[in-house]
Design a protein around this motif. Sequence first.
Motif, PDB file in Angstrom:
ATOM      1  N   ARG A  91       0.827  -1.204   0.000  1.00  0.00           N
ATOM      2  CA  ARG A  91       0.000   0.000   0.000  1.00  0.00           C
ATOM      3  C   ARG A  91       0.868   1.263   0.000  1.00  0.00           C
ATOM      4  O   ARG A  91       0.548   2.262  -0.636  1.00  0.00           O
ATOM      5  CB  ARG A  91      -0.918  -0.011   1.220  1.00  0.00           C
ATOM      6  N   GLU A  92       1.995   1.226   0.705  1.00  0.00           N
ATOM      7  CA  GLU A  92       2.892   2.374   0.743  1.00  0.00           C
ATOM      8  C   GLU A  92       3.596   2.585  -0.592  1.00  0.00           C
ATOM      9  O   GLU A  92       3.790   3.708  -1.048  1.00  0.00           O
ATOM     10  CB  GLU A  92       3.919   2.184   1.862  1.00  0.00           C
ATOM     11  N   ASN A 124       1.345   9.578  -2.895  1.00  0.00           N
ATOM     12  CA  ASN A 124       2.541  10.358  -2.559  1.00  0.00           C
ATOM     13  C   ASN A 124       3.800   9.729  -3.137  1.00  0.00           C
ATOM     14  O   ASN A 124       4.684  10.419  -3.655  1.00  0.00           O
ATOM     15  CB  ASN A 124       2.672  10.485  -1.044  1.00  0.00           C
ATOM     16  N   GLN A 125       3.862   8.379  -3.038  1.00  0.00           N
ATOM     17  CA  GLN A 125       5.036   7.703  -3.571  1.00  0.00           C
ATOM     18  C   GLN A 125       5.092   7.837  -5.093  1.00  0.00           C
ATOM     19  O   GLN A 125       6.161   8.051  -5.675  1.00  0.00           O
ATOM     20  CB  GLN A 125       5.011   6.227  -3.160  1.00  0.00           C
ATOM     21  N   CYS A 126       3.945   7.729  -5.746  1.00  0.00           N
ATOM     22  CA  CYS A 126       3.912   7.895  -7.204  1.00  0.00           C
ATOM     23  C   CYS A 126       4.308   9.313  -7.609  1.00  0.00           C
ATOM     24  O   CYS A 126       5.010   9.520  -8.604  1.00  0.00           O
ATOM     25  CB  CYS A 126       2.520   7.559  -7.733  1.00  0.00           C
ATOM     26  N   MET A 127       3.872  10.301  -6.820  1.00  0.00           N
ATOM     27  CA  MET A 127       4.235  11.682  -7.122  1.00  0.00           C
ATOM     28  C   MET A 127       5.734  11.911  -6.961  1.00  0.00           C
ATOM     29  O   MET A 127       6.359  12.617  -7.760  1.00  0.00           O
ATOM     30  CB  MET A 127       3.458  12.632  -6.214  1.00  0.00           C
ATOM     31  N   ASN A 128       6.340  11.306  -5.947  1.00  0.00           N
ATOM     32  CA  ASN A 128       7.789  11.439  -5.760  1.00  0.00           C
ATOM     33  C   ASN A 128       8.552  10.817  -6.920  1.00  0.00           C
ATOM     34  O   ASN A 128       9.553  11.363  -7.397  1.00  0.00           O
ATOM     35  CB  ASN A 128       8.202  10.794  -4.444  1.00  0.00           C
ATOM     36  N   VAL A 129       8.078   9.664  -7.380  1.00  0.00           N
ATOM     37  CA  VAL A 129       8.728   9.024  -8.530  1.00  0.00           C
ATOM     38  C   VAL A 129       8.592   9.889  -9.776  1.00  0.00           C
ATOM     39  O   VAL A 129       9.531  10.062 -10.560  1.00  0.00           O
ATOM     40  CB  VAL A 129       8.127   7.625  -8.758  1.00  0.00           C
TER      41      VAL A 129
END
Length: 451
Positions: free
Chosen positions: A88-89, A94-99
């Motif tokens: 899930r993390e 947010n994780q996709c946006m950072n990538v």
Amino acid sequence: MPIDKLRGTPVDKILSFRRNPDPQQQQQQQTDEMEDIPRFLPPQLLTEEATAKDTSRRMPDSDSINSEDAVRLPPPRRSPVSMRNLQRELYSPNQCMNVLKAIVAVVTICVLFATIPLYRRLRIEKETRLRMILLWNEQLMTGGTAHMECGCLVTTRRNHNDKPFDAVVFNADQPYSFAGLDSIKHTPDYYVVYSAKKPLSFTQNPMPGLMLPPFNLTMTYRLDSQLVWTDYYFSHPNLARRLNSFRNPSQNFGDDLPGSINERLESEISKKTRLAVYLWFDVDQNTLSESLYLEELRKYADLDAHDSCLGPDDCSHYHFMLIFETSACPDYVPSQMLMAMDKLIVPVLIGGGNLTNLVPPHSYISGLDFSTPKDLIDHLIELTDNREEYRRYFWWHSIYKLRQAIQPYCALCSLIQKAPEERQIRQGSSKLAFINWWTEYQCPNRSTTFL
């Protein structure tokens, strides 16, 4: 219960066993179920007996564990709950946006490194095509040695980057010499420009002795110059082309004034508290008659003198500005007169020449229209008391606009940017044409006194 024992047992008895199981058998079944519970579950999910049993079975005594057994121990297993949290993390917004940000940063850096050589090549090509204007005897107002103006480089350095010049400008308002002109690097079709803003009767003679002047382009206030050059000029509000003819004022000009101009005019007129101002000038043999005329004016009115009307003290609280002009050269309009009109001050011209088709009619007061200095002062005082008549001197704001030439060399830059065969100028660009242009222009002899 074994199957062979159940074969002779009645059905109702078998059902009774299912309804009321044996306590010992029920406890054994619970024990078997507890053994099937996964060992990775936390102790809180186990019963006390199962926890104790599992702990005693999986946690041997520390004394009995040696280093070899510790090495053989399996690695800890992650619970399914932790695995789901990790997934899930990883797939969270947010994780996709950072990538995505990291990808954009990498792409930007790659594009930047790819465009640096292209930018350098374009800059070199632009500098190669850049037109150069050399100011021979004039300093730049910017305080530096060069600046860009309308796509051309204007400089005072005679060897700027060792590039050829397309035009060399001589300012006739200041002393100049032709020494060193032959050593200047220039293009084959370059111009040697004769420029002047002051009356030509006060400028240096461009033909000393029998020497042929090098000028092949004129840029002065004269209307027959190849390029007309002044600090201010009149045009239509929506078209920046210089005007050389004006219509007569209309009776109801106030109806034609734009709202913003009308509000500004009313605001500026309401601030005016003083009668007239004039700028200091040196008294010598050339200005003696103007000085005597000024002394007569001061007998009938309190007049103020200023060094300039720039900065905070812009002279806007005066109704009139007295302008003493010692020259009567054709086509010449004193710069102070246009500056006063730009500041919404009515200019009073004392001296000067014929200004027909140079400024709008009924936009200034001529001292030549009054027989004595006293008559002029009486007329000025009368206008300050009659606000409507005073406003009529600003009628030209309804159809004309006074523009200031902030970049004076734009016209010259536009000319040299064209191909030689496309340059259309009023007269031949030759030294003989300049001689004819200079000799056929005569300034009338000024009067010795205004009194």
